[in-house]
Motif scaffolding. Structure first.
Motif, mmCIF file in Angstrom:
data_model
loop_
_atom_site.group_PDB
_atom_site.id
_atom_site.type_symbol
_atom_site.label_atom_id
_atom_site.label_comp_id
_atom_site.label_asym_id
_atom_site.label_seq_id
_atom_site.Cartn_x
_atom_site.Cartn_y
_atom_site.Cartn_z
ATOM 1 N N UNK A 7 42.382 32.738 45.020
ATOM 2 C CA UNK A 7 41.363 31.816 44.537
ATOM 3 C C UNK A 7 42.069 30.525 44.114
ATOM 4 N N UNK A 8 41.286 29.466 44.085
ATOM 5 C CA UNK A 8 41.833 28.139 43.776
ATOM 6 C C UNK A 8 41.221 27.620 42.477
ATOM 7 N N UNK A 9 42.081 27.324 41.506
ATOM 8 C CA UNK A 9 41.635 26.842 40.205
ATOM 9 C C UNK A 9 42.188 25.436 39.977
ATOM 10 N N UNK A 10 41.304 24.480 39.708
ATOM 11 C CA UNK A 10 41.734 23.125 39.394
ATOM 12 C C UNK A 10 42.129 23.040 37.929
ATOM 13 N N UNK A 11 43.239 22.363 37.664
ATOM 14 C CA UNK A 11 43.688 22.111 36.291
ATOM 15 C C UNK A 11 43.675 20.599 36.109
#
Length: 229
Positions: A7-11
């Motif tokens: 999964x891709x999580x933006x910070x």
């Protein structure tokens, strides 16, 4: 052996709030000794056990996309926002403006046209809860530099007396920590549990979401109820 899902999580957050130190701590369980400025985007990867300790436990890759917060890159960083499966909003606890700007970051990320919809100084007239309700993107708010607060301010933060925060508005969990302390996210701590719960929500949304059935409107023999999924 089956491939490990990801999964891709933006910070995201203003420049200088500590996003790079945070992502390194999350991914490596140790502080970053010499953090630098992020130009464009940097990616850290963490292995996460989804629903650890249950029959549904499974391993996933969490990609943490640390997006540079420089204003000069505002019109180009949209290329990093798709797909967006989870968002970590980061602010500096010693810089109130960085917390106020988190709503602008949400607008920027979730603007489907990818355009700069907010000009400098323009007021934001958006209800975060309603805005996010249509996207259902899991959100976690993290305040950094807890170690730089005086005892009185730190007590107020930890006792959740900062009413009206964006975390409260969006119904999101909030973590306040010192990114230079490896114990900040030690296994079993309240903040580690919040982080794991957030990652589980992101994974749930991408890999385990069940779409509601849709009724088929074509012609079938009497007595049949046919649904498409």
């Amino acid at each position: 052996m089956s491939a490990i899902g990801k999964v891709r999580v933006l910070v995201v957050g203003d420049s200088g709030v500590g996003k790079t130190s945070l992502t390194h701590l999350i991914a490596n369980n140790e502080p970053l000794t010499s953090p630098g400025w992020t130009v464009g985007c940097a990616v850290e990867v963490k292995l996460h056990e989804y629903k650890e300790g249950t029959p549904s436990q499974n391993t996933y890759f969490i990609e943490l996309w640390d997006v540079g917060g420089s204003i000069s890159h505002k019109n180009t960083r949209g290329v990093f926002y798709h797909p967006t499966q989870g968002i970590i909003l980061v602010h500096d606890l010693t810089n109130k403006k960085s917390q106020e700007n988190l709503q602008r970051w949400l607008v920027e990320i979730l603007n489907k046209d990818g355009k700069d919809v907010l000009k400098g100084g323009e007021a934001i007239d958006i209800d975060p809860e309603q805005f996010l309700g249509s996207t259902q993107i899991p959100i976690l708010v993290i305040g950094t530099k807890l170690d730089m607060l005086d005892d009185n301010h730190k007590s107020k933060i930890l006792n959740k007396t900062n009413a009206g925060s964006i975390a409260q508005q969006c119904g999101a969990d909030e973590i306040c920590l010192n990114c230079h302390e490896s114990r900040s996210l030690a296994a079993g701590t309240t903040d580690a549990v919040k982080l794991a719960r957030f990652f589980d929500k992101v994974i749930e949304r991408k890999h385990h979401r069940v779409e509601p059935a849709r009724k088929f409107t074509g012609t079938f023999p009497t007595g049949f109820n046919v649904y498409q999924t």
